[in-house]
Design an enzyme around this catalytic site. Structure first.
Site, PDB file in Angstrom:
ATOM      1  N   MET A   1       0.846  -1.182   0.000  1.00 43.59           N
ATOM      2  CA  MET A   1       0.000   0.000   0.000  1.00 43.59           C
ATOM      3  C   MET A   1       0.891   1.246   0.000  1.00 43.59           C
ATOM      4  O   MET A   1       1.774   1.376   0.842  1.00 43.59           O
ATOM      5  CB  MET A   1      -0.909  -0.033   1.232  1.00 43.59           C
TER       6      MET A   1
ATOM      7  N   CYS B   1      -5.460  -0.010  -9.244  1.00 47.58           N
ATOM      8  CA  CYS B   1      -5.297   1.346  -8.715  1.00 47.58           C
ATOM      9  C   CYS B   1      -6.061   2.351  -9.570  1.00 47.58           C
ATOM     10  O   CYS B   1      -5.895   2.376 -10.788  1.00 47.58           O
ATOM     11  CB  CYS B   1      -3.813   1.716  -8.668  1.00 47.58           C
TER      12      CYS B   1
ATOM     13  N   GLY C   1     -10.433  -7.023   0.347  1.00 48.23           N
ATOM     14  CA  GLY C   1     -11.454  -5.994   0.484  1.00 48.23           C
ATOM     15  C   GLY C   1     -12.334  -6.225   1.690  1.00 48.23           C
ATOM     16  O   GLY C   1     -13.126  -7.167   1.727  1.00 48.23           O
TER      17      GLY C   1
HETATM   18  C1  LIG Z   1      -2.957   4.009   1.804  1.00 45.26           C
HETATM   19  C2  LIG Z   1      -3.312   2.907   0.842  1.00 45.26           C
HETATM   20  C3  LIG Z   1      -2.478   2.652  -0.220  1.00 45.26           C
HETATM   21  C4  LIG Z   1      -2.764   1.629  -1.119  1.00 45.26           C
HETATM   22  N1  LIG Z   1      -1.876   1.342  -2.103  1.00 45.26           N
HETATM   23  C5  LIG Z   1      -2.081   0.274  -2.913  1.00 45.26           C
HETATM   24  C6  LIG Z   1      -1.100  -0.161  -3.848  1.00 45.26           C
HETATM   25  O1  LIG Z   1      -0.007   0.403  -3.956  1.00 45.26           O
HETATM   26  N2  LIG Z   1      -1.388  -1.240  -4.624  1.00 45.26           N
HETATM   27  C7  LIG Z   1      -2.566  -1.938  -4.492  1.00 45.26           C
HETATM   28  O2  LIG Z   1      -2.773  -2.933  -5.192  1.00 45.26           O
HETATM   29  N3  LIG Z   1      -3.511  -1.549  -3.620  1.00 45.26           N
HETATM   30  C8  LIG Z   1      -3.280  -0.480  -2.831  1.00 45.26           C
HETATM   31  N4  LIG Z   1      -4.228  -0.120  -1.905  1.00 45.26           N
HETATM   32  C9  LIG Z   1      -5.493  -0.884  -1.830  1.00 45.26           C
HETATM   33  C10 LIG Z   1      -5.359  -2.053  -0.857  1.00 45.26           C
HETATM   34  O3  LIG Z   1      -4.318  -2.927  -1.260  1.00 45.26           O
HETATM   35  C11 LIG Z   1      -6.646  -2.859  -0.790  1.00 45.26           C
HETATM   36  O4  LIG Z   1      -6.935  -3.381  -2.055  1.00 45.26           O
HETATM   37  C12 LIG Z   1      -7.842  -2.022  -0.315  1.00 45.26           C
HETATM   38  O5  LIG Z   1      -7.498  -1.179   0.764  1.00 45.26           O
HETATM   39  C13 LIG Z   1      -8.997  -2.939   0.092  1.00 45.26           C
HETATM   40  O6  LIG Z   1      -8.575  -3.891   1.063  1.00 45.26           O
HETATM   41  P1  LIG Z   1      -8.804  -3.658   2.661  1.00 45.26           P
HETATM   42  O7  LIG Z   1     -10.268  -3.404   2.839  1.00 45.26           O
HETATM   43  O8  LIG Z   1      -8.315  -4.929   3.288  1.00 45.26           O
HETATM   44  O9  LIG Z   1      -7.980  -2.463   3.030  1.00 45.26           O
HETATM   45  C14 LIG Z   1      -3.955   0.885  -0.985  1.00 45.26           C
HETATM   46  C15 LIG Z   1      -4.806   1.152   0.094  1.00 45.26           C
HETATM   47  C16 LIG Z   1      -4.490   2.147   0.997  1.00 45.26           C
HETATM   48  C17 LIG Z   1      -5.422   2.403   2.165  1.00 45.26           C
END
Ligand SMILES: Cc1cc2nc3c(=O)[nH]c(=O)nc-3n(C[C@H](O)[C@H](O)[C@H](O)COP(=O)(O)O)c2cc1C
Length: 322
Positions: free
Chosen positions: A1, A83, A195
């Site tokens: 992230m 992204c 997610g």
């Molecule tokens: C600060 C931040 C940065 C992120 N950067 C990326 C990234 O570089 N590549 C990516 O595939 N997803 C990125 N994401 C998305 C997360 O990998 C994930 O897909 C999304 O937050 C949903 O999952 P979660 O509900 O478990 O957080 C980012 C999310 C956050 C909050």
């Protein structure tokens, strides 16, 4: 992230779980091929297994970047097809590639031909007015035919016009069922759900039907959850009995990094959510907020902060001196 899972975060998370696979922030092929590679791709051997995530859409550039990353020792090369930021759309990669499954297939084939380590893709269930049943199926068929080793699906659409990247992580509704249906239709392809997975209980429920789960925000904001990953999900002993013991084990890394010129806050910012329901957690956060940001702040600031938390009997000064 991005801005979160830098090498200090990953080193810290690896202390919490030996078995979970860790991912870098997305790094563009332009940065890998022409940027400050030594800085952008640096990782500590202790981070293994660690996957690098690439952003790009040119098969040749992705193949060259994948080869560089594999040669550096990354255990998996992941392609970002999720992204939604404007910068990424301008470069015609990230989530907008959901509309170009054939190109994503060529990217995966080129990366697979370039490296021996697994090549994976992280995608959405669709973008904009796409029908997730068709869009995710088309993407999956293309990458499966290209030999992808696993598909990680962030189970919500990305809406490319009108929503910020942050809104795109919350507003389009989650559809875990779509990912479960995908698995039913692609039994041989490892499929990993991402997610909204906020607890290990939730993770374990999905793991009964899927090949893996990816935790994003919950892992970063509540890293205490990771301490139980090895016992709960892998049937192996936990590395540490308490969050405080895990944080104390970070101190030798902090000292090494401070000696290289890294600022204390760059490391301690990742531990702020580590203490859950533990007396003194707020005092620790306050201490680090005031003292860790000061120029020249040393490892003693972290030791002092940990001394404010009461979930163990560690002799912190001795650990710092060791
Ligand atoms: C600060 C931040 C940065 C992120 N950067 C990326 C990234 O570089 N590549 C990516 O595939 N997803 C990125 N994401 C998305 C997360 O990998 C994930 O897909 C999304 O937050 C949903 O999952 P979660 O509900 O478990 O957080 C980012 C999310 C956050 C909050």
């Amino acid at each position: 992230m991005m801005e979160w899972t830098d090498r200090h975060c990953r080193f810290f998370h690896r202390l919490l779980t030996r078995r979970a696979l860790l991912y870098t922030e997305m790094i563009t092929t332009g940065a890998v091929l022409h940027g400050d590679r030594a800085r952008l791709l640096a990782f500590d051997p202790a981070e293994h297994p660690v996957a690098v995530q690439l952003g790009g859409s040119d098969p040749e550039a992705l193949a060259a970047s994948a080869r560089i990353c594999a040669d550096l020792g990354f255990d998996e090369i992941n392609l970002n097809v999720g992204c939604p930021s404007d910068r990424v759309q301008d470069g015609r990669f990230g989530a907008c590639l959901m509309a170009e499954p054939e190109l994503v297939g060529r990217c995966v084939a080129a990366m697979k031909a370039a490296v021996a380590v697994p090549v994976t893709v992280k995608c959405r269930i669709g973008i904009d007015d796409q029908d997730p049943e068709q869009a995710l199926e088309a993407l999956t068929r293309a990458v499966e035919a290209a030999g992808v080793d696993a598909l990680i699906v962030h189970a919500r659409k990305a809406l490319l016009a009108g929503l910020s990247p942050r809104q795109n992580r919350d507003i389009p509704p989650l559809d875990h069922g779509r990912v479960h249906r995908l698995k039913a239709a692609h039994q041989r392809l490892p499929i990993i759900l991402n997610g909204g997975i906020a607890s290990l209980d939730a993770a374990a429920g999905h793991l009964a039907l899927l090949d893996g789960v990816m935790m994003g925000r919950a892992a970063y904001q509540e890293p205490w959850r990771l301490i139980e990953v090895d016992t709960r999900l892998f049937g192996e002993p936990a590395s540490f009995a308490t969050a405080k013991a895990a944080a104390a084990a970070l101190i030798p890394h902090v000292e090494r990094e401070l000696a290289r010129g890294t600022r204390l806050h760059a490391m301690t910012r990742h531990i702020l959510g580590l203490f859950h329901g533990v007396p003194g957690a707020r005092a620790l956060r306050r201490h680090l907020a005031v003292h860790a940001v000061r120029p020249g702040a040393g490892a003693g600031v972290l030791a002092d902060a940990l001394a404010l938390v009461h979930d163990g009997d560690l002799d912190l000064p001795r650990i710092v001196a060791a």
